[in-house]
Design a protein around this motif. Structure first.
Motif, PDB file in Angstrom:
ATOM      1  N   ILE A   1      39.408  22.480  34.225  1.00 29.69           N
ATOM      2  CA  ILE A   1      39.110  23.876  32.927  1.00 29.69           C
ATOM      3  C   ILE A   1      39.988  24.672  32.800  1.00 29.69           C
ATOM      4  CG2 ILE A   1      36.506  23.278  33.814  1.00 29.69           C
ATOM      5  CD1 ILE A   1      36.509  25.829  35.091  1.00 29.69           C
ATOM      6  N   GLY A   2      41.162  24.629  33.537  1.00 28.40           N
ATOM      7  CA  GLY A   2      41.974  25.842  33.473  1.00 28.40           C
ATOM      8  C   GLY A   2      43.033  25.968  33.705  1.00 28.40           C
ATOM      9  N   LEU A   3      41.537  26.321  35.222  1.00 29.21           N
ATOM     10  CA  LEU A   3      42.329  27.206  36.440  1.00 29.21           C
ATOM     11  C   LEU A   3      43.125  26.079  37.389  1.00 29.21           C
ATOM     12  CD1 LEU A   3      38.624  28.104  37.749  1.00 29.21           C
ATOM     13  CD2 LEU A   3      40.040  29.224  35.752  1.00 29.21           C
ATOM     14  N   CYS A   4      43.603  27.510  38.219  1.00 29.63           N
ATOM     15  CA  CYS A   4      44.837  27.007  39.333  1.00 29.63           C
ATOM     16  C   CYS A   4      43.962  26.478  40.478  1.00 29.63           C
ATOM     17  CB  CYS A   4      46.066  27.959  39.153  1.00 29.63           C
ATOM     18  SG  CYS A   4      45.276  29.670  40.219  1.00 29.63           S
ATOM     19  N   ASP A   5      44.833  25.756  40.831  1.00 33.06           N
ATOM     20  CA  ASP A   5      44.085  25.578  42.323  1.00 33.06           C
ATOM     21  C   ASP A   5      43.843  26.883  43.336  1.00 33.06           C
ATOM     22  OD1 ASP A   5      45.351  22.816  41.958  1.00 33.06           O
ATOM     23  OD2 ASP A   5      46.127  22.438  43.581  1.00 33.06           O
ATOM     24  N   ILE A   6      43.832  27.802  43.612  1.00 31.88           N
ATOM     25  CA  ILE A   6      43.616  29.060  44.211  1.00 31.88           C
ATOM     26  C   ILE A   6      42.777  29.889  43.459  1.00 31.88           C
ATOM     27  CG2 ILE A   6      44.671  31.463  44.637  1.00 31.88           C
ATOM     28  CD1 ILE A   6      46.020  28.999  46.327  1.00 31.88           C
ATOM     29  N   GLU A   7      42.453  29.473  42.046  1.00 28.42           N
ATOM     30  CA  GLU A   7      41.397  29.695  41.298  1.00 28.42           C
ATOM     31  C   GLU A   7      40.379  29.506  41.165  1.00 28.42           C
ATOM     32  OE1 GLU A   7      43.946  32.374  37.383  1.00 28.42           O
ATOM     33  OE2 GLU A   7      43.298  30.445  37.334  1.00 28.42           O
TER      34      GLU A   7
ATOM     35  N   LEU B   1      28.546  33.507  36.711  1.00 33.44           N
ATOM     36  CA  LEU B   1      28.901  32.860  35.847  1.00 33.44           C
ATOM     37  C   LEU B   1      29.260  33.026  34.382  1.00 33.44           C
ATOM     38  CD1 LEU B   1      26.259  29.579  36.042  1.00 33.44           C
ATOM     39  CD2 LEU B   1      28.265  29.854  37.589  1.00 33.44           C
ATOM     40  N   ASP B   2      28.862  34.440  33.930  1.00 31.36           N
ATOM     41  CA  ASP B   2      29.670  35.014  33.048  1.00 31.36           C
ATOM     42  C   ASP B   2      30.179  34.958  33.623  1.00 31.36           C
ATOM     43  OD1 ASP B   2      27.414  34.663  31.237  1.00 31.36           O
ATOM     44  OD2 ASP B   2      26.540  37.285  31.946  1.00 31.36           O
ATOM     45  N   GLY B   3      31.009  35.424  34.479  1.00 32.56           N
ATOM     46  CA  GLY B   3      32.134  36.480  34.472  1.00 32.56           C
ATOM     47  C   GLY B   3      33.120  35.519  34.854  1.00 32.56           C
ATOM     48  N   VAL B   4      32.657  34.381  34.980  1.00 28.45           N
ATOM     49  CA  VAL B   4      33.463  32.925  35.699  1.00 28.45           C
ATOM     50  C   VAL B   4      34.090  32.996  34.194  1.00 28.45           C
ATOM     51  CG1 VAL B   4      33.766  30.307  36.625  1.00 28.45           C
ATOM     52  CG2 VAL B   4      33.156  32.175  37.638  1.00 28.45           C
ATOM     53  N   SER B   5      32.904  32.752  33.068  1.00 27.29           N
ATOM     54  CA  SER B   5      32.812  32.044  31.797  1.00 27.29           C
ATOM     55  C   SER B   5      34.538  33.017  31.151  1.00 27.29           C
ATOM     56  CB  SER B   5      31.726  32.705  30.905  1.00 27.29           C
ATOM     57  OG  SER B   5      30.895  31.430  31.429  1.00 27.29           O
ATOM     58  N   VAL B   6      34.337  34.405  31.269  1.00 27.11           N
ATOM     59  CA  VAL B   6      35.658  34.932  31.171  1.00 27.11           C
ATOM     60  C   VAL B   6      36.758  35.027  31.193  1.00 27.11           C
ATOM     61  CG1 VAL B   6      36.786  37.385  30.666  1.00 27.11           C
ATOM     62  CG2 VAL B   6      33.879  37.322  30.307  1.00 27.11           C
ATOM     63  N   LEU B   7      37.457  34.421  32.391  1.00 29.06           N
ATOM     64  CA  LEU B   7      38.387  33.422  33.052  1.00 29.06           C
ATOM     65  C   LEU B   7      38.763  32.896  32.357  1.00 29.06           C
ATOM     66  CD1 LEU B   7      39.861  34.277  35.531  1.00 29.06           C
ATOM     67  CD2 LEU B   7      38.744  32.903  37.055  1.00 29.06           C
ATOM     68  N   VAL B   8      38.030  31.623  32.931  1.00 31.45           N
ATOM     69  CA  VAL B   8      38.100  30.460  31.937  1.00 31.45           C
ATOM     70  C   VAL B   8      38.712  30.622  30.508  1.00 31.45           C
ATOM     71  CG1 VAL B   8      37.008  27.870  31.555  1.00 31.45           C
ATOM     72  CG2 VAL B   8      36.584  28.791  33.098  1.00 31.45           C
TER      73      VAL B   8
ATOM     74  N   ASN C   1      40.197  32.927  29.491  1.00 27.08           N
ATOM     75  CA  ASN C   1      41.534  33.740  29.439  1.00 27.08           C
ATOM     76  C   ASN C   1      42.273  32.756  29.450  1.00 27.08           C
ATOM     77  OD1 ASN C   1      40.023  36.657  28.386  1.00 27.08           O
ATOM     78  ND2 ASN C   1      40.307  37.620  30.900  1.00 27.08           N
ATOM     79  N   ARG C   2      41.967  31.688  30.107  1.00 26.22           N
ATOM     80  CA  ARG C   2      43.032  30.278  30.895  1.00 26.22           C
ATOM     81  C   ARG C   2      42.844  29.980  29.621  1.00 26.22           C
ATOM     82  NH1 ARG C   2      44.190  34.056  33.457  1.00 26.22           N
ATOM     83  NH2 ARG C   2      44.089  34.067  35.585  1.00 26.22           N
ATOM     84  N   ARG C   3      42.074  29.462  28.669  1.00 35.02           N
ATOM     85  CA  ARG C   3      42.322  29.001  27.684  1.00 35.02           C
ATOM     86  C   ARG C   3      42.892  28.873  26.102  1.00 35.02           C
ATOM     87  NH1 ARG C   3      36.549  26.543  27.908  1.00 35.02           N
ATOM     88  NH2 ARG C   3      37.136  24.593  29.988  1.00 35.02           N
ATOM     89  N   ALA C   4      42.922  30.660  26.445  1.00 32.63           N
ATOM     90  CA  ALA C   4      43.248  30.742  24.803  1.00 32.63           C
ATOM     91  C   ALA C   4      44.434  31.388  25.432  1.00 32.63           C
ATOM     92  CB  ALA C   4      43.301  32.530  25.578  1.00 32.63           C
ATOM     93  N   PRO C   5      45.432  30.321  23.310  1.00 35.92           N
ATOM     94  CA  PRO C   5      46.992  30.149  23.071  1.00 35.92           C
ATOM     95  C   PRO C   5      47.478  31.438  23.736  1.00 35.92           C
ATOM     96  CG  PRO C   5      45.485  31.022  21.187  1.00 35.92           C
ATOM     97  CD  PRO C   5      44.523  30.595  23.338  1.00 35.92           C
TER      98      PRO C   5
END
Length: 257
Positions: free
Chosen positions: A153-159, A244-251, A253-257
């Motif tokens: 889903i776009g997160l690195c291993d640490i995330e 989960l809303d907070g994780v949504s923001v992270l995801v 951001n990782r998918r944003a161009p």
């Protein structure tokens, strides 16, 4: 709650017990043919911990339940540390690890709910600090399944690891509150609704409430809604959605161009 720590036993002996596969590996190497197996000992220990809490579970108590001397158990387990590791790995094996339809959010939601159900079945788990987890097959299968929820889903291993830890940490705290709420009902003999109704008639007599208008307004609204000062089910659902809303923001951001 008395705190115990996983991973406190001898590493080699704990791993040998955790990864046993054949009946022969469950038997001590010295002395007469054993009358017990590792699984029988673990089952007895779990029954005690489930019924009375982890503080009631000792090697002697388990031996008494099995009708043997305490020294008999030491032919299988060097001590309580190794037994606790196998107990943890065993209950983690109860997780159904269901595959649910939907995206990562649905999968993480399922991770949270399955862990919550496990804690509620075995509240003694709250008494075990697992920063050094027993590296058994069920512990690793649990971790693998939880990571799958956020894989790709776009997160690195640490995330990915931190996100799983965030959800599990939230569940741990929420369940602790729920278990404590259940215990206070058992010990007081009074439901939350009964407690609330016993206090309501006296609230108008407390003049100091006028100094706390927000507390009075919001507290009254909560009491009227739940017939209690706090509702663990509502709190869990609300909190999980916000996590989960907070994780949504992270995801996002990782998918944003």
């Amino acid at each position: 709650m008395n705190q115990e720590f996983s991973g406190s036993g001898d590493p080699a002996k704990s791993l040998a017990l955790l990864w046993r596969h054949r009946q022969d590996e469950q038997r001590p190497t010295r002395g007469p043919k054993p009358a017990l197996t590792v699984d029988q000992i673990v089952t007895a220990a779990l029954e005690i911990a489930d019924a009375e809490g982890l503080s009631a579970m000792s090697m002697r108590r388990v031996a008494d339940e099995l009708g043997v001397g305490a020294m008999t158990l030491y032919r299988y387990f060097p001590g309580k540390g190794e037994l606790l590791d196998v107990m943890l790995d065993t209950v983690y094996g109860e997780l159904p690890r269901r595959v649910v339809p939907g995206d990562w959010r649905a999968r993480l939601d399922e991770v949270a709910r399955e862990n919550r159900e496990l804690y509620l079945r075995h509240p003694w788990l709250l008494q075990v600090a697992t920063s050094r987890p027993p590296l058994g097959p069920n512990v690793l299968a649990k971790y693998e399944w939880e990571l799958t929820a956020v894989d790709g889903i776009g997160l690195c291993d640490i995330e990915m690891d931190a996100t799983v830890a965030l959800v599990n940490g939230y569940v741990h705290g929420a369940v602790r509150t729920a278990v404590e709420a259940r215990q206070v009902i058992q010990r007081s003999g009074m439901t939350d609704k009964e407690w609330w109704l016993a206090h309501v008639p006296h609230l108008d007599q407390i003049g100091d409430l006028e100094k706390f208008p927000l507390s009075a307004r919001v507290g009254t609204a909560v009491g009227n809604e739940f017939d209690a000062p706090y509702d663990t089910e509502h709190a869990f659902e609300y909190g999980l959605e916000r996590v989960l809303d907070g994780v949504s923001v992270l995801v996002a951001n990782r998918r944003a161009p």
